[in-house]
Scaffold this motif. Structure first.
Motif, PDB file in Angstrom:
ATOM      1  N   HIS A 203       0.845  -1.185   0.000  1.00  0.00           N
ATOM      2  CA  HIS A 203       0.000   0.000   0.000  1.00  0.00           C
ATOM      3  C   HIS A 203       0.888   1.244   0.000  1.00  0.00           C
ATOM      4  N   GLU A 221      -2.797   0.367  -4.127  1.00  0.00           N
ATOM      5  CA  GLU A 221      -3.603  -0.412  -3.195  1.00  0.00           C
ATOM      6  C   GLU A 221      -3.904  -1.765  -3.804  1.00  0.00           C
ATOM      7  N   GLU A 245     -11.211   5.831  -2.497  1.00  0.00           N
ATOM      8  CA  GLU A 245     -10.603   4.819  -1.629  1.00  0.00           C
ATOM      9  C   GLU A 245     -11.590   4.334  -0.575  1.00  0.00           C
ATOM     10  N   ARG A 249     -12.987   0.502   0.022  1.00  0.00           N
ATOM     11  CA  ARG A 249     -12.900  -0.205   1.301  1.00  0.00           C
ATOM     12  C   ARG A 249     -14.248  -0.781   1.699  1.00  0.00           C
ATOM     13  N   THR A 250     -15.319  -0.046   1.390  1.00  0.00           N
ATOM     14  CA  THR A 250     -16.645  -0.538   1.774  1.00  0.00           C
ATOM     15  C   THR A 250     -17.190  -1.519   0.737  1.00  0.00           C
TER      16      THR A 250
END
Lengths: 254, 185
Positions: A203, A221, A245, A249-250
């Protein structure tokens, strides 16, 4: 014509370098001079046998490699291309490559060069008719469009609710490799998000640079390198990157 | 300076497409000029690096003679290096050789004898045995198919000199050709 003159000029005759009037002169001399005629016959035979014989040399492969390695782009291109190489690359190969590549991939001059290409790709996209290959505000249309065009389709996130309208996708070229570009709009400003696969799964937090009047925000990422480029303000581009981003992530990417 | 950096690979690509197809030609010339495989490799590599350096200013002539002219300059440095070592004898021809008459009484050849075909190793040896500057002129014409004008440009002499050198080279080769046949008898 004397033999001395003919002895030089008959070569020009053999080589097709003699003008018409001299051809006549030489031929007249040859007709009456067996010695020069014999020489001409031998020279012609020699030329023929030289042409038929294998008198050339082939450059060794190692020499070709050394020369190619010494040329700027060609030396580093296998490494640089790996920056954008797909997941499709066998895992053993990529694991092997990754050990040696991470440091090279992130070298500053490489990054600068690729950023310059990102700017060029962005500029090209702004010309009439070049912005999108697939026009859709629906991520379920945009994402499948990339299938078969790239090794792995880039993630497509709908950020309309956050003020960034998805308008489509495009196949572009950066670093001589095909690369996915997802196109968003913020008011009338275009944002190109370039996504390329990388052998590194590290990352890397976002960094923003300004280049030729554009802001470029790049981050890495989960095996993907991202470059978001636009002429919107730095903090707006940061907002775009953060929203993107967060959506990734969700798990709302399509 | 990202812009400059992004131009370099493009220049390398153009250079590669323009110059690398002549690698075998350039290597062949280097082998005949230097008569040593390792030295020829080094010279060709140096030639291509120099050519790439000057590629921005290349506007013609044809690529092949342009590369050859550079190679010749590289080889000249190699000649100079060898001249510094006691065992070398690169410039075979004495100064007066070019002015010497083409015909010698003891080299008279029978007009009826037909030259025999030779295998490629023998042909290469016969060419390699020619003295400079006749060898390079001969190779440029007979193996590389350059025109007289192109040979004149590459070797930096007038066309007339190219013609007399070529005449002399072929005459020498013809006698060597026949002598080689005599030896085998």
């Amino acid at each position: 014509m004397t033999c001395d003159e003919a002895e030089v000029l008959l070569h020009a005759l053999i080589d097709g370098e003699l003008d018409a009037s001299h051809i006549r002169d030489v031929e007249n001399h040859l007709a009456g001079c067996p010695r020069c005629a014999a020489a001409l016959r031998d020279y012609r035979n020699m030329s023929k046998m030289m042409a038929e014989g294998d008198v050339r040399y082939t450059a060794p492969a190692a020499l070709r490699q050394r020369i190619e390695a010494a040329l700027p782009q060609l030396k580093a291109s296998p490494d640089r291309r790996a920056v954008l190489r797909g997941f499709a690359m066998g895992s053993a190969v990529s694991a092997l490559a990754a050990t040696g590549l991470v440091a090279i991939v992130l070298r500053q001059d490489d990054m600068e060069r690729i950023q310059a290409e990102v700017v060029s790709a962005h500029l090209r996209s702004l010309q009439a008719g070049h912005l999108t290959d697939v026009v859709s505000t629906d991520r379920h249309t945009v994402k499948p469009w990339f299938n078969g065009k790239l090794d792995v389709a880039p993630p497509v996130v709908d950020l309309t609710a956050q003020g960034f309208t998805l308008i489509g996708g495009r196949l572009d070229y950066v670093d001589a490799r095909p690369i996915g570009a997802i196109v968003y709009k913020r008011r009338s400003h275009v944002i190109n998000l370039f996504v390329a696969q990388t052998v590194s799964t590290e990352h890397h937090a976002a960094k923003t640079d300004a280049l030729q009047g554009f802001n470029i925000r790049r981050w890495s990422e989960r095996g993907l390198n991202y470059w978001a480029i636009s002429d919107i303000a730095r903090d707006e581009l940061a907002e775009f990157g953060e929203k993107f981003e967060a959506a990734m992530r969700t798990g709302s990417a399509g | 300076m990202p812009r400059k950096k992004s131009e370099d690979p493009e220049k390398a690509l153009r250079f590669r497409e323009a110059a690398l197809p002549f690698l075998d030609d350039t290597y062949t010339l280097a082998r005949y000029l230097l008569r040593d495989a390792a030295d020829a490799e080094d010279a060709v590599q140096e030639c291509y690096l120099r050519a790439f350096k000057h590629f921005d200013r290349y506007r013609g002539p044809a690529m092949k003679p342009w590369l050859f002219a550079i190679l010749r300059n590289v080889c000249r440095a190699e000649y100079a290096r060898r001249a510094g070592t006691p065992t070398s004898a690169i410039e075979d021809a004495p100064e007066c050789a070019e002015q010497a008459p083409l015909w010698h009484e003891d080299q008279e050849t029978p007009e009826t004898q037909i030259l025999r075909k030779k295998d490629s190793d023998t042909l290469r040896q016969l060419v390699a045995a020619l003295a400079e500057p006749f060898r390079q002129t001969f190779v440029l014409r007979e193996i590389q198919n350059l025109s007289y004008r192109e040979i004149a440009d590459v070797t930096e002499v007038p066309v007339g000199t190219v013609m007399s050198r070529l005449a002399r080279a072929r005459a020498m080769l013809r006698f060597a050709w026949i002598a080689e046949e005599e030896q085998r008898k």
